[in-house]
Design a protein around this motif. Structure first.
Motif, short mmCIF file in Angstrom:
data_model
loop_
_atom_site.label_atom_id
_atom_site.label_comp_id
_atom_site.label_asym_id
_atom_site.label_seq_id
_atom_site.Cartn_x
_atom_site.Cartn_y
_atom_site.Cartn_z
N ALA A 81 0.87 -1.18 0.17
CA ALA A 81 -0.06 -0.16 0.01
C ALA A 81 0.65 1.26 -0.01
O ALA A 81 1.45 1.75 1.07
CB ALA A 81 -1.00 0.14 1.17
N VAL A 82 1.14 1.72 -1.18
CA VAL A 82 2.14 2.89 -1.37
C VAL A 82 1.28 3.94 -2.16
O VAL A 82 0.31 3.78 -2.90
CB VAL A 82 3.24 2.69 -2.03
CG1 VAL A 82 4.25 1.75 -1.38
CG2 VAL A 82 3.42 2.07 -3.52
N ASP A 83 1.66 5.28 -1.98
CA ASP A 83 1.15 6.38 -2.65
C ASP A 83 1.90 6.49 -3.87
O ASP A 83 2.92 6.15 -4.01
CB ASP A 83 0.87 7.58 -1.62
CG ASP A 83 2.36 8.05 -1.31
OD1 ASP A 83 3.33 7.71 -2.08
OD2 ASP A 83 2.23 8.91 -0.28
N ARG A 84 1.24 7.56 -4.76
CA ARG A 84 2.17 7.74 -6.14
C ARG A 84 3.39 8.11 -5.87
O ARG A 84 4.25 8.03 -6.50
CB ARG A 84 1.05 8.68 -6.86
CG ARG A 84 -0.24 8.02 -7.31
CD ARG A 84 -1.01 9.04 -8.09
NE ARG A 84 -1.36 10.05 -7.56
CZ ARG A 84 -2.55 10.74 -7.96
NH1 ARG A 84 -3.60 10.23 -8.40
NH2 ARG A 84 -2.87 11.78 -7.17
N GLY A 85 3.42 9.17 -4.81
CA GLY A 85 4.85 9.92 -4.68
C GLY A 85 5.84 8.70 -4.22
O GLY A 85 7.02 9.14 -4.64
N ARG A 86 5.41 7.88 -3.55
CA ARG A 86 6.35 6.81 -3.23
C ARG A 86 6.95 6.05 -4.43
O ARG A 86 8.06 5.71 -4.66
CB ARG A 86 6.03 5.97 -2.15
CG ARG A 86 6.85 4.63 -1.78
CD ARG A 86 7.85 5.12 -1.20
NE ARG A 86 9.23 4.07 -0.85
CZ ARG A 86 9.08 3.17 0.10
NH1 ARG A 86 7.94 3.18 1.10
NH2 ARG A 86 10.11 2.33 0.28
N VAL A 87 5.90 5.89 -5.38
CA VAL A 87 6.30 4.94 -6.61
C VAL A 87 7.24 6.05 -7.52
O VAL A 87 8.09 5.38 -8.01
CB VAL A 87 5.21 4.76 -7.48
CG1 VAL A 87 5.17 4.20 -8.63
CG2 VAL A 87 4.01 3.59 -6.60
N VAL A 88 6.76 7.26 -7.62
CA VAL A 88 7.70 8.15 -8.33
C VAL A 88 9.26 8.34 -7.76
O VAL A 88 10.12 8.13 -8.47
CB VAL A 88 6.91 9.45 -8.34
CG1 VAL A 88 8.00 10.56 -9.11
CG2 VAL A 88 5.92 9.50 -9.19
#
Length: 116
Positions: A81-88
């Motif tokens: 469960a990660v947010d888009r910022g973490r993926v980026v």
């Protein structure tokens, strides 16, 4: 009786406050700033935390949809469960590590050359 609140003046707002015991003020010292940061042993994206720097990146609708799709796939298939910022941030870390390791042959250089 006036309904206007009493506010402090500029002298009060911008007065010198001194420093706490043992705490020095932050100063920019150009001689202490490395021209190029040393590469970390294993570059990683920063985890979910309060970050001190911010950039704004504009993406197309398709790119945003793909990013959201990846985020949901990470959650569904891998329990992440990660947010888009973490993926980026992770994607940036991967590209920077590849660039540090491979330089001219890195994926970043190849893709940017292809855009020209």
């Amino acid at each position: 009786m006036t309904r206007r609140p009493s506010l402090p003046g500029a002298d009060e707002l911008f007065r010198p406050t001194g420093h706490a015991e043992g705490v020095l003020p932050l100063r920019f010292e150009p001689s202490r700033v490395p021209l190029r940061p040393a590469p970390p042993a294993a570059r990683r994206g920063s985890p979910r935390q309060k970050h001190t720097s911010k950039i704004t990146v504009y993406v197309s609708d398709d790119e945003l949809l793909a990013l959201e799709h990846v985020r949901l796939a990470l959650r569904a298939a891998h329990g992440l469960a990660v947010d888009r910022g973490r993926v980026v941030r992770e994607a940036i870390a991967v590209l920077l590590a590849d660039y540090e390791d491979r330089g001219e042959d890195s994926m970043l250089v190849r893709r940017l050359r292809h855009d020209d």
